[in-house]
Every structure is written in structure tokens, then in C-alpha cells.
Design a protein around this motif. Structure first.
Motif, PDB file in Angstrom:
ATOM      1  N   THR A  33      43.953   6.572 -17.402  1.00 31.29           N
ATOM      2  CA  THR A  33      45.083   6.511 -16.472  1.00 31.29           C
ATOM      3  C   THR A  33      44.553   5.877 -15.191  1.00 31.29           C
ATOM      4  OG1 THR A  33      44.643   8.674 -15.471  1.00 31.29           O
ATOM      5  CG2 THR A  33      46.098   8.633 -17.412  1.00 31.29           C
ATOM      6  N   SER A  34      45.447   5.432 -14.357  1.00 30.32           N
ATOM      7  CA  SER A  34      44.997   4.782 -13.123  1.00 30.32           C
ATOM      8  C   SER A  34      44.189   5.745 -12.256  1.00 30.32           C
ATOM      9  CB  SER A  34      46.181   4.214 -12.348  1.00 30.32           C
ATOM     10  OG  SER A  34      47.094   5.235 -12.016  1.00 30.32           O
ATOM     11  N   TRP A  35      44.593   7.016 -12.191  1.00 26.58           N
ATOM     12  CA  TRP A  35      43.863   7.987 -11.379  1.00 26.58           C
ATOM     13  C   TRP A  35      42.511   8.331 -11.974  1.00 26.58           C
ATOM     14  CZ3 TRP A  35      44.616   8.635  -6.553  1.00 26.58           C
ATOM     15  CH2 TRP A  35      45.876   8.445  -6.021  1.00 26.58           C
ATOM     16  N   ALA A  36      42.429   8.410 -13.295  1.00 26.77           N
ATOM     17  CA  ALA A  36      41.147   8.703 -13.934  1.00 26.77           C
ATOM     18  C   ALA A  36      40.158   7.563 -13.700  1.00 26.77           C
ATOM     19  CB  ALA A  36      41.338   8.935 -15.429  1.00 26.77           C
ATOM     20  N   VAL A  37      40.621   6.330 -13.871  1.00 29.97           N
ATOM     21  CA  VAL A  37      39.752   5.176 -13.643  1.00 29.97           C
ATOM     22  C   VAL A  37      39.314   5.127 -12.186  1.00 29.97           C
ATOM     23  CG1 VAL A  37      39.655   2.652 -13.637  1.00 29.97           C
ATOM     24  CG2 VAL A  37      40.697   3.844 -15.563  1.00 29.97           C
ATOM     25  N   PHE A  38      40.238   5.343 -11.276  1.00 28.42           N
ATOM     26  CA  PHE A  38      39.926   5.328  -9.852  1.00 28.42           C
ATOM     27  C   PHE A  38      38.903   6.402  -9.498  1.00 28.42           C
ATOM     28  CE2 PHE A  38      40.760   6.935  -5.563  1.00 28.42           C
ATOM     29  CZ  PHE A  38      40.557   5.789  -4.815  1.00 28.42           C
ATOM     30  N   THR A  39      39.147   7.623  -9.966  1.00 31.59           N
ATOM     31  CA  THR A  39      38.284   8.752  -9.633  1.00 31.59           C
ATOM     32  C   THR A  39      36.875   8.577 -10.181  1.00 31.59           C
ATOM     33  OG1 THR A  39      40.199  10.219  -9.628  1.00 31.59           O
ATOM     34  CG2 THR A  39      38.044  11.252  -9.832  1.00 31.59           C
ATOM     35  N   LEU A  40      36.750   8.067 -11.388  1.00 35.54           N
ATOM     36  CA  LEU A  40      35.436   7.920 -11.996  1.00 35.54           C
ATOM     37  C   LEU A  40      34.697   6.666 -11.543  1.00 35.54           C
ATOM     38  CD1 LEU A  40      36.270   9.084 -15.600  1.00 35.54           C
ATOM     39  CD2 LEU A  40      35.001  10.331 -13.842  1.00 35.54           C
ATOM     40  N   SER A  41      35.429   5.618 -11.199  1.00 34.27           N
ATOM     41  CA  SER A  41      34.749   4.371 -10.850  1.00 34.27           C
ATOM     42  C   SER A  41      34.306   4.308  -9.391  1.00 34.27           C
ATOM     43  CB  SER A  41      35.626   3.168 -11.182  1.00 34.27           C
ATOM     44  OG  SER A  41      36.788   3.153 -10.395  1.00 34.27           O
ATOM     45  N   ARG A  42      34.964   5.007  -8.474  1.00 31.49           N
ATOM     46  CA  ARG A  42      34.604   4.908  -7.054  1.00 31.49           C
ATOM     47  C   ARG A  42      33.156   5.265  -6.775  1.00 31.49           C
ATOM     48  NH1 ARG A  42      36.739   0.965  -5.641  1.00 31.49           N
ATOM     49  NH2 ARG A  42      38.100   0.964  -7.393  1.00 31.49           N
ATOM     50  N   PRO A  43      32.650   6.415  -7.232  1.00 30.79           N
ATOM     51  CA  PRO A  43      31.235   6.714  -6.942  1.00 30.79           C
ATOM     52  C   PRO A  43      30.287   5.691  -7.562  1.00 30.79           C
ATOM     53  CG  PRO A  43      32.360   8.655  -7.786  1.00 30.79           C
ATOM     54  CD  PRO A  43      33.305   7.519  -7.922  1.00 30.79           C
ATOM     55  N   THR A  44      30.630   5.222  -8.749  1.00 27.31           N
ATOM     56  CA  THR A  44      29.786   4.232  -9.422  1.00 27.31           C
ATOM     57  C   THR A  44      29.788   2.915  -8.658  1.00 27.31           C
ATOM     58  OG1 THR A  44      30.396   5.271 -11.516  1.00 27.31           O
ATOM     59  CG2 THR A  44      29.341   3.122 -11.638  1.00 27.31           C
ATOM     60  N   VAL A  45      30.949   2.497  -8.201  1.00 31.91           N
ATOM     61  CA  VAL A  45      31.060   1.245  -7.443  1.00 31.91           C
ATOM     62  C   VAL A  45      30.260   1.339  -6.152  1.00 31.91           C
ATOM     63  CG1 VAL A  45      32.665  -0.190  -6.124  1.00 31.91           C
ATOM     64  CG2 VAL A  45      33.265   0.544  -8.424  1.00 31.91           C
ATOM     65  N   TRP A  46      30.370   2.453  -5.435  1.00 28.81           N
ATOM     66  CA  TRP A  46      29.623   2.612  -4.189  1.00 28.81           C
ATOM     67  C   TRP A  46      28.125   2.627  -4.441  1.00 28.81           C
ATOM     68  CZ3 TRP A  46      30.819   1.674   0.577  1.00 28.81           C
ATOM     69  CH2 TRP A  46      32.154   1.665   0.947  1.00 28.81           C
ATOM     70  N   MET A  47      27.707   3.274  -5.543  1.00 28.19           N
ATOM     71  CA  MET A  47      26.282   3.304  -5.857  1.00 28.19           C
ATOM     72  C   MET A  47      25.768   1.891  -6.152  1.00 28.19           C
ATOM     73  SD  MET A  47      24.269   5.212  -8.947  1.00 28.19           S
ATOM     74  CE  MET A  47      25.037   4.154 -10.161  1.00 28.19           C
ATOM     75  N   PHE A  48      26.495   1.121  -6.970  1.00 28.70           N
ATOM     76  CA  PHE A  48      26.080  -0.233  -7.276  1.00 28.70           C
ATOM     77  C   PHE A  48      26.093  -1.113  -6.023  1.00 28.70           C
ATOM     78  CE2 PHE A  48      26.444   0.897 -11.624  1.00 28.70           C
ATOM     79  CZ  PHE A  48      25.722  -0.063 -12.336  1.00 28.70           C
ATOM     80  N   GLY A  49      27.093  -0.953  -5.164  1.00 25.50           N
ATOM     81  CA  GLY A  49      27.142  -1.715  -3.927  1.00 25.50           C
ATOM     82  C   GLY A  49      25.979  -1.417  -3.011  1.00 25.50           C
ATOM     83  N   TRP A  50      25.603  -0.163  -2.934  1.00 27.94           N
ATOM     84  CA  TRP A  50      24.501   0.233  -2.061  1.00 27.94           C
ATOM     85  C   TRP A  50      23.157  -0.219  -2.638  1.00 27.94           C
ATOM     86  CZ3 TRP A  50      20.486   3.946  -2.385  1.00 27.94           C
ATOM     87  CH2 TRP A  50      19.852   4.198  -1.171  1.00 27.94           C
ATOM     88  N   LEU A  51      23.006  -0.124  -3.972  1.00 27.58           N
ATOM     89  CA  LEU A  51      21.727  -0.469  -4.590  1.00 27.58           C
ATOM     90  C   LEU A  51      21.480  -1.977  -4.698  1.00 27.58           C
ATOM     91  CD1 LEU A  51      21.553   2.162  -7.456  1.00 27.58           C
ATOM     92  CD2 LEU A  51      20.197   2.108  -5.352  1.00 27.58           C
ATOM     93  N   SER A  52      22.536  -2.744  -4.751  1.00 24.29           N
ATOM     94  CA  SER A  52      22.334  -4.198  -4.936  1.00 24.29           C
ATOM     95  C   SER A  52      22.054  -4.922  -3.642  1.00 24.29           C
ATOM     96  CB  SER A  52      23.543  -4.812  -5.606  1.00 24.29           C
ATOM     97  OG  SER A  52      24.689  -4.731  -4.789  1.00 24.29           O
TER      98      SER A  52
END
Length: 52
Positions: A33-52
């Protein structure tokens, strides 16, 4: 990491956001669902953004 590099993290987060959301969407399958994708992807996106 100082305040000057905050823009870099923001841009890298922007670059990684869509591909990571697509992976999460595919991984969740029928439970996607849009909320499930949003909730699970945000921490991952921030981690990848910070690490790259």
C-alpha cells in the motif's frame, strides 16, 4: 559532516528515493500500500542518502 554538506545528503536522498520505493513495492507484493511503502522506504532512503 557540517551544515554545508546537508544539501548533498538531501540531493542524494532524492536520487535514491524512487528506486528504493520501487524495490519496497515489489518486495511487499500483495501487501503493498502507499503507506506501507512510504513507512518502510523512508529510513532506508535516508540511510542510503547519508552513506553515499
Amino acid at each position: 559532516m557540517g551544515y554545508g554538506s546537508l544539501g548533498d545528503v538531501s540531493y542524494r536522498t532524492y536520487l535514491h528515493g524512487r528506486p528504493i520505493e520501487q524495490v519496497m513495492n515489489h518486495a511487499l507484493g500483495q501487501y503493498s500500500t502507499s503507506w506501507a511503502v512510504f513507512t518502510l522506504s523512508r529510513p532506508t532512503v535516508w540511510m542510503f542518502g547519508w552513506l553515499s
